[in-house]
Design a protein around this motif. Structure first.
Motif, short mmCIF file in Angstrom:
data_model
loop_
_atom_site.label_atom_id
_atom_site.label_comp_id
_atom_site.label_asym_id
_atom_site.label_seq_id
_atom_site.Cartn_x
_atom_site.Cartn_y
_atom_site.Cartn_z
N LYS A 129 -2.64 -22.10 30.26
CA LYS A 129 -2.61 -21.01 31.87
C LYS A 129 -2.33 -19.84 31.53
CE LYS A 129 -0.45 -24.68 34.57
NZ LYS A 129 0.60 -25.44 35.42
N VAL A 130 -1.60 -19.04 30.86
CA VAL A 130 -1.83 -18.17 30.68
C VAL A 130 -3.09 -16.79 30.88
CG1 VAL A 130 -0.49 -15.78 29.48
CG2 VAL A 130 0.48 -17.52 30.09
N MET A 131 -3.66 -18.34 29.16
CA MET A 131 -4.69 -17.66 28.63
C MET A 131 -6.28 -17.59 29.62
SD MET A 131 -5.44 -19.75 25.37
CE MET A 131 -6.65 -18.83 25.12
N ASP A 132 -6.33 -18.59 31.10
CA ASP A 132 -6.94 -18.88 32.24
C ASP A 132 -6.51 -17.27 33.22
OD1 ASP A 132 -8.06 -21.30 31.69
OD2 ASP A 132 -7.09 -21.97 32.74
N ALA A 133 -5.37 -17.31 33.03
CA ALA A 133 -4.77 -15.94 34.12
C ALA A 133 -5.49 -14.81 33.30
CB ALA A 133 -3.27 -15.81 34.51
N CYS A 134 -5.88 -14.51 32.15
CA CYS A 134 -5.91 -12.84 31.26
C CYS A 134 -7.69 -13.18 31.67
CB CYS A 134 -5.46 -13.28 29.69
SG CYS A 134 -4.13 -13.09 29.69
N GLN A 135 -8.49 -14.13 31.68
CA GLN A 135 -9.53 -14.53 32.08
C GLN A 135 -9.76 -13.70 33.65
OE1 GLN A 135 -11.45 -16.82 34.21
NE2 GLN A 135 -13.20 -16.07 33.38
#
Length: 148
Positions: A129-135
Motif C-alpha cells: 500500500k505504501v509502494m502504491d502511494a509512492c507510485q
C-alpha cells in the motif's frame, strides 16, 4: 409358526439423483459470489533498490529524503506524523503528501528520495500500500531500510 415375507416380482429401479437442479444451484451460487465480490485495483509496478552496505573512507553527502516508517499495525509514519488508517483501501493522504514532496524537490532541482522502513511485524500488504502511494505520487526513487 412361520413368518412369510412377500417378495415383489418386479425388480426395483435404482434411485437417481436429479443433476439438472444441482447444476442450476451451482450456477446461482457462482453468480452470487461473482456479484458480491469486490474488485481491487491491481498493484502498481514500482522499481526499488534493496538495502546494502558499502564501506567508504569519506562521508557521503546525502540528498534530502523522506523515511516512511510502517509500524506493526500497518500505519505509515513520516517525520513523527501518522498518515491514513491501516483499514482503508489505499493510503491517499500519504500519496498527497508524497506528491507535494516530489513537487518541492523538482522546484529545488533535487531528486526526491523515499525510503520505506517497515517493522519486522508489518504485513506485506501494508508495504505494498505504501509502494502504491509512492507510485500515485509519481516517485521513481524508492528504497527500503532494514531495522538494525
Amino acid at each position: 409358526m412361520s413368518i412369510r415375507i412377500k417378495r415383489e416380482d418386479a425388480p426395483r429401479e435404482a434411485s437417481e439423483l436429479p443433476v439438472a437442479p444441482m447444476i442450476d444451484v451451482v450456477f446461482l451460487l457462482l453468480v452470487y459470489f461473482m456479484v458480491s465480490s469486490s474488485i481491487q485495483k491491481q498493484e502498481a509496478d514500482i522499481g526499488f533498490s534493496l538495502p546494502a552496505t558499502v564501506e567508504t573512507s569519506e562521508p557521503v553527502p546525502f540528498s534530502d529524503q523522506q523515511i516512511i516508517v510502517i509500524d506493526s499495525d500497518g500505519r505509515p509514519w513520516v517525520n513523527g506524523y501518522a498518515y491514513d488508517d491501516p483499514g482503508e483501501g489505499s493510503y491517499l493522504k500519504l500519496a498527497q503528501m508524497l506528491s507535494r514532496y516530489r513537487q518541492a524537490a523538482e522546484a529545488s532541482q533535487s531528486k526526491a528520495n523515499v525510503s520505506i522502513a517497515p517493522s519486522d511485524a508489518t504485513a506485506h500488504q501494508m508495504v505494498v500500500k505504501v509502494m502504491d502511494a509512492c507510485q500515485i505520487a509519481g516517485l521513481s526513487s524508492v528504497s527500503f531500510l532494514s531495522e538494525s
